[in-house]
Design an enzyme around this catalytic site. Sequence first.
Site, PDB file in Angstrom:
ATOM      1  N   THR A 253       5.856   4.982   5.466  1.00  0.00           N
ATOM      2  CA  THR A 253       6.897   4.134   4.799  1.00  0.00           C
ATOM      3  C   THR A 253       7.470   5.343   3.901  1.00  0.00           C
ATOM      4  OG1 THR A 253       6.991   2.613   2.912  1.00  0.00           O
ATOM      5  CG2 THR A 253       4.697   3.692   3.347  1.00  0.00           C
ATOM      6  N   ASP A 254       8.800   4.793   3.431  1.00  0.00           N
ATOM      7  CA  ASP A 254       9.480   5.542   2.346  1.00  0.00           C
ATOM      8  C   ASP A 254       8.706   5.463   0.840  1.00  0.00           C
ATOM      9  OD1 ASP A 254      10.070   3.023   1.630  1.00  0.00           O
ATOM     10  OD2 ASP A 254      12.200   3.310   1.763  1.00  0.00           O
ATOM     11  N   GLU A 255       7.873   4.696   0.652  1.00  0.00           N
ATOM     12  CA  GLU A 255       7.256   4.311  -0.526  1.00  0.00           C
ATOM     13  C   GLU A 255       6.497   5.567  -1.081  1.00  0.00           C
ATOM     14  OE1 GLU A 255       5.930   0.651  -1.691  1.00  0.00           O
ATOM     15  OE2 GLU A 255       7.347  -0.505  -0.599  1.00  0.00           O
TER      16      GLU A 255
ATOM     17  N   TYR B 166      -0.730   0.743  -2.826  1.00  0.00           N
ATOM     18  CA  TYR B 166      -0.313   0.505  -1.202  1.00  0.00           C
ATOM     19  C   TYR B 166       0.295   1.960  -0.921  1.00  0.00           C
ATOM     20  CZ  TYR B 166       2.959   0.044   2.641  1.00  0.00           C
ATOM     21  OH  TYR B 166       3.671   0.148   3.837  1.00  0.00           O
ATOM     22  N   SER B 167       1.156   2.353  -1.756  1.00  0.00           N
ATOM     23  CA  SER B 167       1.980   3.527  -1.287  1.00  0.00           C
ATOM     24  C   SER B 167       0.979   4.760  -1.405  1.00  0.00           C
ATOM     25  CB  SER B 167       2.881   3.875  -1.999  1.00  0.00           C
ATOM     26  OG  SER B 167       3.147   3.680  -3.480  1.00  0.00           O
TER      27      SER B 167
ATOM     28  N   SER C 264      -2.223   4.708  -0.739  1.00  0.00           N
ATOM     29  CA  SER C 264      -3.136   4.535   0.414  1.00  0.00           C
ATOM     30  C   SER C 264      -2.467   5.095   1.595  1.00  0.00           C
ATOM     31  CB  SER C 264      -3.641   3.203   0.625  1.00  0.00           C
ATOM     32  OG  SER C 264      -2.588   2.325   1.030  1.00  0.00           O
ATOM     33  N   LYS C 265      -1.008   4.736   1.778  1.00  0.00           N
ATOM     34  CA  LYS C 265      -0.199   5.099   2.841  1.00  0.00           C
ATOM     35  C   LYS C 265      -0.161   6.827   3.005  1.00  0.00           C
ATOM     36  CE  LYS C 265       1.586   3.063   5.722  1.00  0.00           C
ATOM     37  NZ  LYS C 265       0.819   2.670   7.280  1.00  0.00           N
TER      38      LYS C 265
ATOM     39  N   ASN D 261      12.621  -0.397   3.926  1.00  0.00           N
ATOM     40  CA  ASN D 261      12.308  -1.679   4.052  1.00  0.00           C
ATOM     41  C   ASN D 261      12.820  -2.439   5.376  1.00  0.00           C
ATOM     42  OD1 ASN D 261      12.089  -1.240   1.192  1.00  0.00           O
ATOM     43  ND2 ASN D 261      11.536  -3.356   1.374  1.00  0.00           N
TER      44      ASN D 261
ATOM     45  N   ASN E  59      18.256  -5.965  -5.479  1.00  0.00           N
ATOM     46  CA  ASN E  59      17.617  -7.276  -4.956  1.00  0.00           C
ATOM     47  C   ASN E  59      18.354  -8.563  -5.524  1.00  0.00           C
ATOM     48  OD1 ASN E  59      15.296  -5.827  -4.327  1.00  0.00           O
ATOM     49  ND2 ASN E  59      14.129  -6.309  -6.003  1.00  0.00           N
TER      50      ASN E  59
ATOM     51  N   GLY F  99       4.300  -1.351 -12.160  1.00  0.00           N
ATOM     52  CA  GLY F  99       4.645   0.123 -11.430  1.00  0.00           C
ATOM     53  C   GLY F  99       5.727  -0.147 -10.340  1.00  0.00           C
TER      54      GLY F  99
HETATM   55  P1  NAD Z   1       2.232  -6.420   8.720  1.00  0.00           P
HETATM   56  O1  NAD Z   1       1.381  -6.770   7.532  1.00  0.00           O
HETATM   57  O2  NAD Z   1       3.132  -7.526   9.166  1.00  0.00           O
HETATM   58  O3  NAD Z   1       1.376  -6.102  10.161  1.00  0.00           O
HETATM   59  C1  NAD Z   1       0.044  -5.355  10.039  1.00  0.00           C
HETATM   60  C2  NAD Z   1      -0.852  -5.723  10.951  1.00  0.00           C
HETATM   61  O4  NAD Z   1      -2.057  -5.031  11.047  1.00  0.00           O
HETATM   62  C3  NAD Z   1      -1.146  -7.158  11.205  1.00  0.00           C
HETATM   63  O5  NAD Z   1      -1.018  -7.899  12.436  1.00  0.00           O
HETATM   64  C4  NAD Z   1      -2.830  -7.264  10.835  1.00  0.00           C
HETATM   65  O6  NAD Z   1      -3.735  -8.134  11.367  1.00  0.00           O
HETATM   66  C5  NAD Z   1      -3.370  -5.811  11.318  1.00  0.00           C
HETATM   67  N1  NAD Z   1      -4.413  -5.338  10.657  1.00  0.00           N
HETATM   68  C6  NAD Z   1      -4.434  -5.134   9.325  1.00  0.00           C
HETATM   69  N2  NAD Z   1      -5.748  -4.619   9.119  1.00  0.00           N
HETATM   70  C7  NAD Z   1      -6.293  -4.435  10.226  1.00  0.00           C
HETATM   71  C8  NAD Z   1      -7.372  -3.555  10.487  1.00  0.00           C
HETATM   72  N3  NAD Z   1      -8.461  -3.281   9.624  1.00  0.00           N
HETATM   73  N4  NAD Z   1      -7.869  -3.378  11.872  1.00  0.00           N
HETATM   74  C9  NAD Z   1      -6.829  -3.754  12.898  1.00  0.00           C
HETATM   75  N5  NAD Z   1      -5.692  -4.479  12.491  1.00  0.00           N
HETATM   76  C10 NAD Z   1      -5.627  -4.595  11.090  1.00  0.00           C
HETATM   77  O7  NAD Z   1       2.890  -5.175   8.410  1.00  0.00           O
HETATM   78  P2  NAD Z   1       4.370  -4.475   8.880  1.00  0.00           P
HETATM   79  O8  NAD Z   1       5.329  -4.953   7.882  1.00  0.00           O
HETATM   80  O9  NAD Z   1       4.611  -4.806  10.288  1.00  0.00           O
HETATM   81  O10 NAD Z   1       3.904  -2.918   8.844  1.00  0.00           O
HETATM   82  C11 NAD Z   1       3.486  -2.195  10.060  1.00  0.00           C
HETATM   83  C12 NAD Z   1       3.313  -0.792   9.508  1.00  0.00           C
HETATM   84  O11 NAD Z   1       4.645  -0.123   9.159  1.00  0.00           O
HETATM   85  C13 NAD Z   1       2.421  -0.468   8.395  1.00  0.00           C
HETATM   86  O12 NAD Z   1       1.694   0.335   8.763  1.00  0.00           O
HETATM   87  C14 NAD Z   1       3.372  -0.467   7.388  1.00  0.00           C
HETATM   88  O13 NAD Z   1       2.799   0.457   6.254  1.00  0.00           O
HETATM   89  C15 NAD Z   1       4.626   0.123   7.704  1.00  0.00           C
HETATM   90  N6  NAD Z   1       5.825   0.051   7.448  1.00  0.00           N
HETATM   91  C16 NAD Z   1       6.494  -1.137   7.167  1.00  0.00           C
HETATM   92  C17 NAD Z   1       7.653  -1.462   6.443  1.00  0.00           C
HETATM   93  C18 NAD Z   1       7.794  -2.805   6.352  1.00  0.00           C
HETATM   94  O14 NAD Z   1       9.215  -2.806   5.742  1.00  0.00           O
HETATM   95  N7  NAD Z   1       7.293  -3.888   6.561  1.00  0.00           N
HETATM   96  C19 NAD Z   1       8.521  -0.402   6.314  1.00  0.00           C
HETATM   97  C20 NAD Z   1       8.253   1.013   6.688  1.00  0.00           C
HETATM   98  C21 NAD Z   1       6.809   1.044   7.102  1.00  0.00           C
HETATM   99  O1  DAU Z   2       9.945   0.333   1.786  1.00  0.00           O
HETATM  100  C1  DAU Z   2       8.986  -0.040   2.899  1.00  0.00           C
HETATM  101  C2  DAU Z   2       8.184  -1.014   2.283  1.00  0.00           C
HETATM  102  O2  DAU Z   2       9.020  -2.087   2.118  1.00  0.00           O
HETATM  103  C3  DAU Z   2       7.051  -1.277   3.267  1.00  0.00           C
HETATM  104  O3  DAU Z   2       6.234  -0.052   3.458  1.00  0.00           O
HETATM  105  C4  DAU Z   2       6.044  -2.387   2.805  1.00  0.00           C
HETATM  106  O4  DAU Z   2       5.106  -2.537   3.895  1.00  0.00           O
HETATM  107  C5  DAU Z   2       7.080  -3.585   2.567  1.00  0.00           C
HETATM  108  O5  DAU Z   2       6.180  -4.473   2.231  1.00  0.00           O
HETATM  109  C6  DAU Z   2       8.260  -3.328   1.645  1.00  0.00           C
HETATM  110  O6  DAU Z   2       7.917  -3.176   0.437  1.00  0.00           O
HETATM  111  P1  DAU Z   2       8.542  -3.660  -0.801  1.00  0.00           P
HETATM  112  O7  DAU Z   2       7.616  -3.896  -2.174  1.00  0.00           O
HETATM  113  O8  DAU Z   2       9.695  -2.910  -1.040  1.00  0.00           O
HETATM  114  O9  DAU Z   2       9.207  -5.143  -0.235  1.00  0.00           O
HETATM  115  P2  DAU Z   2       8.960  -6.774  -0.815  1.00  0.00           P
HETATM  116  O10 DAU Z   2       9.627  -7.660   0.114  1.00  0.00           O
HETATM  117  O11 DAU Z   2       7.535  -6.995  -1.369  1.00  0.00           O
HETATM  118  O12 DAU Z   2       9.685  -6.525  -2.012  1.00  0.00           O
HETATM  119  C7  DAU Z   2      11.217  -6.145  -2.232  1.00  0.00           C
HETATM  120  C8  DAU Z   2      11.924  -6.011  -3.685  1.00  0.00           C
HETATM  121  O13 DAU Z   2      11.844  -7.540  -3.721  1.00  0.00           O
HETATM  122  C9  DAU Z   2      11.011  -5.327  -4.412  1.00  0.00           C
HETATM  123  O14 DAU Z   2      11.882  -4.666  -5.312  1.00  0.00           O
HETATM  124  C10 DAU Z   2      10.250  -6.403  -5.216  1.00  0.00           C
HETATM  125  C11 DAU Z   2      11.111  -7.616  -5.079  1.00  0.00           C
HETATM  126  N1  DAU Z   2      10.510  -9.040  -4.877  1.00  0.00           N
HETATM  127  C12 DAU Z   2       9.510  -9.286  -4.014  1.00  0.00           C
HETATM  128  C13 DAU Z   2       9.082 -10.605  -3.890  1.00  0.00           C
HETATM  129  C14 DAU Z   2       7.989 -10.669  -2.744  1.00  0.00           C
HETATM  130  C15 DAU Z   2      10.999  -9.968  -5.721  1.00  0.00           C
HETATM  131  O15 DAU Z   2      11.870  -9.943  -6.660  1.00  0.00           O
HETATM  132  N2  DAU Z   2      10.414 -11.264  -5.631  1.00  0.00           N
HETATM  133  C16 DAU Z   2       9.417 -11.496  -4.847  1.00  0.00           C
HETATM  134  O16 DAU Z   2       8.743 -12.776  -4.586  1.00  0.00           O
END
Ligand code: NAD
Ligand code: DAU
Length: 366
Positions: A147-149, A172-173, A175-176, A201, A271, A305
């Site tokens: 992730t970019d985080e 989260y970030s 751990s990534k 995102n 947002n 944070g």
């Molecule tokens: P998600 O939470 O929708 O899906 C995660 C999946 O991993 C789920 O199906 C879950 O069951 C599985 N999982 C969790 N713990 C596990 C374990 N211990 N063993 C096996 N499977 C397990 O996540 P996502 O949003 O699809 O993100 C996927 C990947 O992309 C992640 O690594 C995330 O960090 C990265 N990422 C996400 C975004 C985003 O905007 N969603 C952006 C950049 C990077």
């Molecule tokens: O940038 C990549 C990341 O984007 C991924 O690595 C993460 O897995 C993914 O969850 C996402 O993280 P964000 O924290 O940016 O996404 P989220 O949808 O939780 O929040 C987006 C923005 O909206 C953030 O600034 C927080 C805000 N927010 C979020 C929620 C859930 C609100 O204002 N209200 C809300 O209820």
Amino acid sequence: MKREVSKKNKRLLITGGAGFIGSHVVRRFVNKYPHYSIFNLDALTYAGNLENLKDIEGAPNYTFIKGDITDTDFINGLFDQHQFDGVIHLAAESHVDRSITDPLAFVKTNVIGTVNLLNAAKELWINTPLRQWPRGREGLRFYHISTDEVYGALGESGFFTEKTSYSPNSPYSASKAGSDHFVRAYGETYGLPYVISNCSNNYGPNHFPEKLIPLFINNIINNKPLPVYGDGNYTRDWLYVIDHAVAIDLVFHKGKNHETYNIGGFNEWKNIDLVKLLCSLMDKKLKRKAGTSEKLITYIKDRPGHDLRYAIDATKINKELGWKPSVTFEEGLDKTIDWYLQNEEWLKHLTSGDYQKYYQMQYGDR
Ligand code: NAD
Ligand code: DAU
């Protein structure tokens, strides 16, 4: 046993394939590469939903495996049994707010789980004598999705490049970032062939409704408050999930070993502006009076944070691999809203918890 690494019949492990992004990656690979064997490993945590993959579950080149990447013996046994020659690792705990209440769960899955996979790949690909890989080790690849985080927060200007130093702010970030460092270290120390991408995102179909866009779509449908954190002046760079899946396909097949690629949408939104756009589109789609959904906006306590701004410089993947997003944000958001409105059943199963019964229904007690 002699192993064949072949472009034609890869045995590819995709982790986290029942999640949001993973399900789009699995679908793409199953459909586009019928000669590959695709193994989708997922623990089916609250975020995993096999209903995401209903359309391809019967494909002859697809196998679902329920399992946990933190289980060392299980992971070692799996690599031994299936002799994977590629890994695309998406499984993770992915929600920042959950990481604030339970950081250890993120360390376990994102760091320890990743190291388990790296160890198993190292054992199979590096520690196995070369004579057992008659065509050499070319083509083996561990692809870590990040992730970019990991780069932390930007001010009002500037972009994250592949050279930006890591400065994670949430559990989260952090751990990534930890998992990224381990992947790189396995490349340097043991020669493990790896590639990493760091993406902004994502949004689109099958997004779990705890994240901003799907949560707000669901709340608008149900006339529930839209909880905007702080003043709403936080900026994210949004990318349509299918464009991310295309980028993952390109990086997996054409990216260079030991390299990192940033993937982003060239699409920054504050947002509050995004939420207002979403409200006006939803009013039109739901045939509600203009301004109805905006009345649901409720400013609430900020996320601790909270990173001010993310923005990706995706020049490298654009220049080297020819990738760029295929849809504008307006098009992508329109498709996303339509998908949620046409898949209310999917949403209802998530809110009722019924989606967690799907595995038992399809696969029984396996
Ligand atoms: P998600 O939470 O929708 O899906 C995660 C999946 O991993 C789920 O199906 C879950 O069951 C599985 N999982 C969790 N713990 C596990 C374990 N211990 N063993 C096996 N499977 C397990 O996540 P996502 O949003 O699809 O993100 C996927 C990947 O992309 C992640 O690594 C995330 O960090 C990265 N990422 C996400 C975004 C985003 O905007 N969603 C952006 C950049 C990077
Ligand atoms: O940038 C990549 C990341 O984007 C991924 O690595 C993460 O897995 C993914 O969850 C996402 O993280 P964000 O924290 O940016 O996404 P989220 O949808 O939780 O929040 C987006 C923005 O909206 C953030 O600034 C927080 C805000 N927010 C979020 C929620 C859930 C609100 O204002 N209200 C809300 O209820």
